[in-house]
Scaffold this active site. Sequence first.
Site, PDB file in Angstrom:
ATOM      1  N   GLU A 130     -25.488  29.940  44.482  1.00 49.61           N
ATOM      2  CA  GLU A 130     -24.076  29.647  44.690  1.00 49.61           C
ATOM      3  C   GLU A 130     -23.609  28.749  43.539  1.00 49.61           C
ATOM      4  OE1 GLU A 130     -22.973  27.669  48.357  1.00 49.61           O
ATOM      5  OE2 GLU A 130     -20.870  28.103  48.018  1.00 49.61           O
ATOM      6  N   MET A 272     -28.551  23.924  50.291  1.00 48.76           N
ATOM      7  CA  MET A 272     -27.970  25.261  50.152  1.00 48.76           C
ATOM      8  C   MET A 272     -28.440  26.169  51.280  1.00 48.76           C
ATOM      9  SD  MET A 272     -26.050  27.233  48.460  1.00 48.76           S
ATOM     10  CE  MET A 272     -25.759  28.891  49.062  1.00 48.76           C
ATOM     11  N   GLU A 307     -26.233  23.077  57.059  1.00 47.42           N
ATOM     12  CA  GLU A 307     -26.793  24.300  56.452  1.00 47.42           C
ATOM     13  C   GLU A 307     -27.161  25.311  57.528  1.00 47.42           C
ATOM     14  OE1 GLU A 307     -26.152  24.297  53.444  1.00 47.42           O
ATOM     15  OE2 GLU A 307     -25.995  22.139  53.160  1.00 47.42           O
ATOM     16  N   HIS A 310     -24.129  27.135  58.745  1.00 49.19           N
ATOM     17  CA  HIS A 310     -23.638  28.150  57.802  1.00 49.19           C
ATOM     18  C   HIS A 310     -24.157  29.550  58.145  1.00 49.19           C
ATOM     19  CE1 HIS A 310     -21.163  26.406  54.703  1.00 49.19           C
ATOM     20  NE2 HIS A 310     -22.071  25.586  54.220  1.00 49.19           N
TER      21      HIS A 310
HETATM   22  N1  PHE Z   1     -22.983  25.594  49.873  1.00 47.83           N
HETATM   23  C1  PHE Z   1     -23.655  24.322  49.840  1.00 47.83           C
HETATM   24  C2  PHE Z   1     -23.248  23.618  51.110  1.00 47.83           C
HETATM   25  O1  PHE Z   1     -22.169  23.206  51.317  1.00 47.83           O
HETATM   26  C3  PHE Z   1     -23.315  23.465  48.687  1.00 47.83           C
HETATM   27  C4  PHE Z   1     -23.749  23.976  47.355  1.00 47.83           C
HETATM   28  C5  PHE Z   1     -22.833  24.557  46.501  1.00 47.83           C
HETATM   29  C6  PHE Z   1     -25.055  23.885  46.965  1.00 47.83           C
HETATM   30  C7  PHE Z   1     -23.202  25.019  45.263  1.00 47.83           C
HETATM   31  C8  PHE Z   1     -25.433  24.336  45.729  1.00 47.83           C
HETATM   32  C9  PHE Z   1     -24.502  24.895  44.881  1.00 47.83           C
HETATM   33  O2  PHE Z   1     -23.925  23.509  52.026  1.00 47.83           O
HETATM   34 ZN    ZN Z   2     -21.606  23.907  53.117  1.00 46.89          ZN
END
Ligand code: PHE
Ligand code: ZN
Length: 880
Positions: A130, A272, A307, A310
């Site tokens: 990401e 992540m 996490e 998500h």
């Molecule tokens: N998506 C992750 C989170 O909010 C954050 C993230 C973004 C980690 C970009 C790495 C790179 O939980």
């Molecule tokens: Zn997040």
Amino acid sequence: MRPDTAPRHTAIRLAEYTPPVWLVESVALTFALDPAATRVSSEIVFALNPDRAAADGTDLVLDGEMLTLVSASIDGEAVTPAVDSKGLRLSGETLPERFTWRAEVEIAPEENKALEGLYISNGMYCTQCEAEGFRKITYFPDRPDVMTTYTVRVEGDRATCPVLLSNGERGETGELPDGRHFAVWHDPHPKPAYLFALVAGDLKKIDDRFVTASGMDVALEIWVRPGDEDKCDYAMDSLKRSMKWDEEAYGREYDLPLFMVVAVDDFNMGAMENKGLNIFNTRLVLASPETATDANYAAIESVIAHEYFHNWTGNRITCRDWFQLCLKEGLTVFRDQQFSEDMRSADVLRIKEVANLRGRQFREDAGPLAHPVRPEEYIEINNFYTATVYEKGAEVVRMLHTLVGPQTYREALDLYFVRHDGQACTIEDFAACFEATSDRDLTQFRRWWSQAGTPRIRVRMAHDAATGETALTVTQKTPATPGQADKEPLHIPFAVGFLSASGEALALDGPDGERRDTHVLELTRPSETFLFTGAPEAPVPSLLRGFSAPVILDYPHTDAEKALLLAHDSDAFNRAEASRGLALTAAQAIATGEADTVDPILPDALATALSRGGDPAFLALLLTTPGQEEIAASLAAQGRTVDPDAVYAAKTALDTAIATAAKDALIAAWHDNATPGPYSPDAASAGKRALKNTALGLLVSLPDGPARALASAQFDEARNMTDSAAALMALVRLGGPAAQAALDAFHARWKHDPLVVDKWLAMQVAVPEVDALERAKALRARDDIDWRNPNRFRSLVGAFASNHRRFHAADGSGYDFFAEQVAWLDGVNPQTAARMATAFDTWSRYDEARREKMRAAMGRILDQPGCSRDTYEIVSRLLG
Ligand code: PHE
Ligand code: ZN
């Protein structure tokens, strides 16, 4: 834009979104791992998207960066496409409607210090995809609306990489020649490329299991470096509580037989949510009583939950494009906040959430980096993982929850999960679920996602003794932000209640004719008046209860009224708010020279509150006075030029006055809130330590007070890091040979634990009393610390920049050091460098001499050869 910096990079716009021309039916990847030359073979089945935009033609564009293309074929026919630094394009005329693309590329993970794509951290391979890191692994349509299933074969050295992990479920494993072995993984859930993950190395796991509500047995594994296995219990416990909570609060069950968490040392962010294989910064997994503070434990609980949550809000339902980032982040932050509020004290959590929101998001909204929760353009998407997208995004979901009520909120989310499971969605899709379940028109409410800036709510009260009518006239106004001069009125849930002059709760009849303690008004117009009846005498209003909307409130409470609210409001948030209001008023008066001494009203009120007792965690928050940054922001909000030395003087005077008035109560609090016996991270024990250590921190400001003796005793006797670090911090602030001896002893004991070294670094440069610049330079010169590691860098350079007094030294030396460090980091890790550079976002608050020095420092970052796109975007926006 400065005249000499014509745009070097182009912007991406939400308005220009078009659906993908090609969809992917399946992906199979093989990784032959090697530090210098990893081979990635891909087999991707493409099919024309029946819903594509006709004008887009049928060319296939594959993203790819930092890849060496070895070979490629289409349905078995070798092809040699032209590639450039962004990827490759295949002419639509040559392509059948469905075909298999095969490619082999070579990448060099050991050279990747930007920590995006495939890299090596401490001998361990790991990935970060990401937002757009997958394109550094192979050629692919690297956009979140292309979802597909992945089969991944990982091959590596058995000696250095005994463990080979990827998303989904375990498949075949076996031996290969030359001491190598392989493992195959299959993820049956379609996902965008940003959720792909691979981990390989010498890792150890701790195991547990969770049985879902419908009876699926899920294996839980936390993977860490050998030696860290005994620091995973709290993360595992938090994971199981998160899984249970999501079933109960949202009806969401986990959907694979395996859930893994991996802790890595080098990581740009916190963690992540890769499908089934969450990757975490070690600081958000590893904890033991001796090495982690209560705050670390709370952060682990919250991020493990975040996490995990998500999996539904982000993974199964993902974002159509990166402008929709708040769709997954705002919602998931709100969910993790609800979880922590349920696990701990909701009132205490809410006060902390708002402090964090104000400190980071209001700051962002007030400066040159202000942007809507859903931005409309960006140069580098990594720059939009911001407090606005995350924290304000969560506030927007919280407001919906308040407006429709918990039951309808749950129905709306149920509908969202049913309607959009497996899809890549937009904020409009999300809002439509609330419209469908609540019968509300959210047209005006949707402005919260598109309009930047923090609204100002001005309230004036009139009371008519003859009729007993109380009228609140409420005006809303959002100031202009970069690129958005004119603002529309917002739909704002505004919770209010009333107290009598002697502090009793008054249940008045509200505008809807109902009698309640708390009324949730809905503001929709620039100005409106709300009538309440039933108060024979003028009441004291308690406004914006629970911080029902992310706004700045303006109401002329007298200090006496604030003291009344502090002592008696039934709304805990507003009790803390009254304390904060009194503290800011006192600090402003000193900083501006309007007063020489702190009015005793706050010190007296706090001494009384402390002697009355109550939840220690809450009392600790009442006693936490605004920091220098907060005082500076409050002065800037009044249109004053900020003088950092005056702010420091005000902060010191405030703490000294409180410590003087409440000295005995603070000493008693220090003694009475000891937590002897084995350490427990629970909220009640942590609350006691918070009160004890807040009391100690205030006592430090008393010249010749008891702090030195208390801190020394605490440092010597501490058996947990919370007490040890707080005592050491107090000693460092007090200075002298004892402080240095304690720092040396701490370092000698912990130098092999990088996460504790981080605390040791930050503590020395973040406190205003020390010569932080000299220390920062001396520490930075040490070669026993890897400064490319984002945690180390942030603990030194980031902590230094948070030292308001020292960062803003009048001679500009703080700015120069900071800029030099950011420029250095930009050559290694642009993403983290750009994030650090945002520390300059308050430059316009200060006097012209400081402004000029900050602008010059920023100019040097921008002008350095090879300034990254990430840092270029941030600094050029800062300069305006
Ligand atoms: N998506 C992750 C989170 O909010 C954050 C993230 C973004 C980690 C970009 C790495 C790179 O939980
Ligand atoms: Zn997040």
